[in-house]
Design a protein around this motif. Sequence first.
Motif, PDB file in Angstrom:
ATOM      1  N   MET A   1       0.843  -1.190   0.000  1.00 20.21           N
ATOM      2  CA  MET A   1       0.000   0.000   0.000  1.00 20.21           C
ATOM      3  C   MET A   1       0.882   1.245   0.000  1.00 20.21           C
ATOM      4  N   SER A   2       0.516   2.260  -0.798  1.00 24.76           N
ATOM      5  CA  SER A   2       1.293   3.490  -0.879  1.00 24.76           C
ATOM      6  C   SER A   2       1.080   4.335   0.364  1.00 24.76           C
ATOM      7  N   GLN A   3       2.164   4.917   0.856  1.00 24.23           N
ATOM      8  CA  GLN A   3       2.089   5.768   2.035  1.00 24.23           C
ATOM      9  C   GLN A   3       2.040   7.226   1.607  1.00 24.23           C
ATOM     10  N   LEU A   4       1.105   7.976   2.193  1.00 25.97           N
ATOM     11  CA  LEU A   4       0.971   9.390   1.880  1.00 25.97           C
ATOM     12  C   LEU A   4       1.903  10.216   2.765  1.00 25.97           C
ATOM     13  N   GLU A   5       2.584  11.174   2.140  1.00 25.82           N
ATOM     14  CA  GLU A   5       3.512  12.055   2.844  1.00 25.82           C
ATOM     15  C   GLU A   5       2.860  13.422   3.035  1.00 25.82           C
ATOM     16  N   THR A   6       3.359  14.169   4.012  1.00 27.43           N
ATOM     17  CA  THR A   6       2.915  15.542   4.234  1.00 27.43           C
ATOM     18  C   THR A   6       4.116  16.464   4.139  1.00 27.43           C
ATOM     19  N   LEU A   7       4.092  17.399   3.193  1.00 25.45           N
ATOM     20  CA  LEU A   7       5.137  18.412   3.069  1.00 25.45           C
ATOM     21  C   LEU A   7       4.677  19.669   3.784  1.00 25.45           C
ATOM     22  N   ILE A   8       5.563  20.282   4.546  1.00 26.59           N
ATOM     23  CA  ILE A   8       5.202  21.445   5.360  1.00 26.59           C
ATOM     24  C   ILE A   8       6.039  22.643   4.939  1.00 26.59           C
ATOM     25  N   ALA A   9       5.372  23.708   4.492  1.00 29.03           N
ATOM     26  CA  ALA A   9       6.044  24.974   4.205  1.00 29.03           C
ATOM     27  C   ALA A   9       6.084  25.793   5.491  1.00 29.03           C
ATOM     28  N   GLU A  10       7.287  26.054   5.975  1.00 26.19           N
ATOM     29  CA  GLU A  10       7.470  26.849   7.184  1.00 26.19           C
ATOM     30  C   GLU A  10       7.616  28.326   6.815  1.00 26.19           C
ATOM     31  N   SER A  11       7.304  29.202   7.753  1.00 24.11           N
ATOM     32  CA  SER A  11       7.487  30.633   7.532  1.00 24.11           C
ATOM     33  C   SER A  11       8.951  30.951   7.245  1.00 24.11           C
ATOM     34  N   TRP A  12       9.177  31.975   6.456  1.00 25.26           N
ATOM     35  CA  TRP A  12      10.527  32.526   6.323  1.00 25.26           C
ATOM     36  C   TRP A  12      10.430  34.044   6.426  1.00 25.26           C
ATOM     37  N   GLY A  13      11.572  34.721   6.310  1.00 24.68           N
ATOM     38  CA  GLY A  13      11.618  36.152   6.581  1.00 24.68           C
ATOM     39  C   GLY A  13      10.575  36.986   5.870  1.00 24.68           C
ATOM     40  N   ASP A  14      10.336  36.700   4.584  1.00 23.73           N
ATOM     41  CA  ASP A  14       9.434  37.535   3.787  1.00 23.73           C
ATOM     42  C   ASP A  14       8.058  36.929   3.568  1.00 23.73           C
ATOM     43  N   TRP A  15       7.753  35.827   4.234  1.00 23.29           N
ATOM     44  CA  TRP A  15       6.404  35.259   4.109  1.00 23.29           C
ATOM     45  C   TRP A  15       6.048  34.452   5.352  1.00 23.29           C
ATOM     46  N   GLY A  16       4.762  34.470   5.706  1.00 23.66           N
ATOM     47  CA  GLY A  16       4.281  33.626   6.776  1.00 23.66           C
ATOM     48  C   GLY A  16       2.762  33.603   6.812  1.00 23.66           C
ATOM     49  N   LEU A  17       2.220  32.449   7.235  1.00 24.45           N
ATOM     50  CA  LEU A  17       0.782  32.325   7.497  1.00 24.45           C
ATOM     51  C   LEU A  17       0.565  32.715   8.961  1.00 24.45           C
ATOM     52  N   ILE A  18       0.021  33.883   9.192  1.00 25.12           N
ATOM     53  CA  ILE A  18      -0.118  34.413  10.544  1.00 25.12           C
ATOM     54  C   ILE A  18      -1.212  33.692  11.304  1.00 25.12           C
ATOM     55  N   ASP A  19      -2.372  33.529  10.676  1.00 27.09           N
ATOM     56  CA  ASP A  19      -3.538  32.937  11.332  1.00 27.09           C
ATOM     57  C   ASP A  19      -4.487  32.475  10.242  1.00 27.09           C
ATOM     58  N   CYS A  20      -5.404  31.566  10.588  1.00 27.67           N
ATOM     59  CA  CYS A  20      -6.408  31.136   9.623  1.00 27.67           C
ATOM     60  C   CYS A  20      -7.605  30.565  10.371  1.00 27.67           C
TER      61      CYS A  20
END
Length: 287
Positions: free
Chosen positions: A1-20
């Motif tokens: 069975m294929s395993q699903l991966e999760t890629l995570i984009a972390e904040s950096w200096g010029d971008w970030g997800l503040i809240d949602c």
Amino acid sequence: MSQLETLIAESWGDWGLIDCGNGRKLERYGGVTVARPEPQAMWAPARGDWDPDATFVPGSDEEGGGRWLQHRPVAKEWEVARGNVRFHASLTPFRHLGFFPDMAPQWDWMRDRSAQSDVLNLFGYTGVGTLLLSDAGARLVHVDASKKSVEQGKENAQLSGMAEKPIRWIVDDASKFTAREVRRGRRYDGILLDPPKFGRGPGGEVWRLEENLAPLLADCRRLLDADSRFLVLTVYAMRMSALAIGELVKQMLGDFGGTVEMGEMTVREEARGLLLPTAIFARWSKS
């Protein structure tokens, strides 16, 4: 069975997800904060004091449409950066800011495999991924159907001091260009595809993801060989399954050996650290 991966984009200096939450997200792009619709954010936000510089107000068309409401004046475009690459952000009519920050883990993964390589970037948009791979030592062919996007890519290259890098900037329909490359007998070490759900080529060609993805991947497979390094496919049409596109990539490239990964792309919210899904992906590599 294929395993699903999760890629995570972390904040950096010029971008970030503040809240949602409540179907919206609050982000920072350089010194500008924006609020945009986000159907995946079904929970409550962490804070109630959102004060963005601009908010995207969607239209009635479920396929797009809407307008930006500026609460404070926002420049037509402004500079942001990731590593050595500088590029322009802007309030586009398509509700995004001219690049896709959740691609950061994919960019980094490809950079590790890009030194002294020939890479094809299909649906390359404004060239942020192209420039990051070029910065890692790759020779790029950047293809997009939009002349405006390709010109923005060239401007971003100039902004980054990379105008003399080995990059071919091409305005063309991705499927037609790839088919011609097959006929020319070309090969690549890596291919990046970031196709839209629906689009039109410069000659009015119609792109429909469900109909055109498999034939395009078949041609991409002919541009790769057992010595190639990677193929990355990202899909923002969330009705599709990561398992489905993963199995498609396996079928196309399985005889080359290597590894196929598939799963979800996400961004990490700064307020609580929760993960917001954004897209699905499948990728093949020899390492």
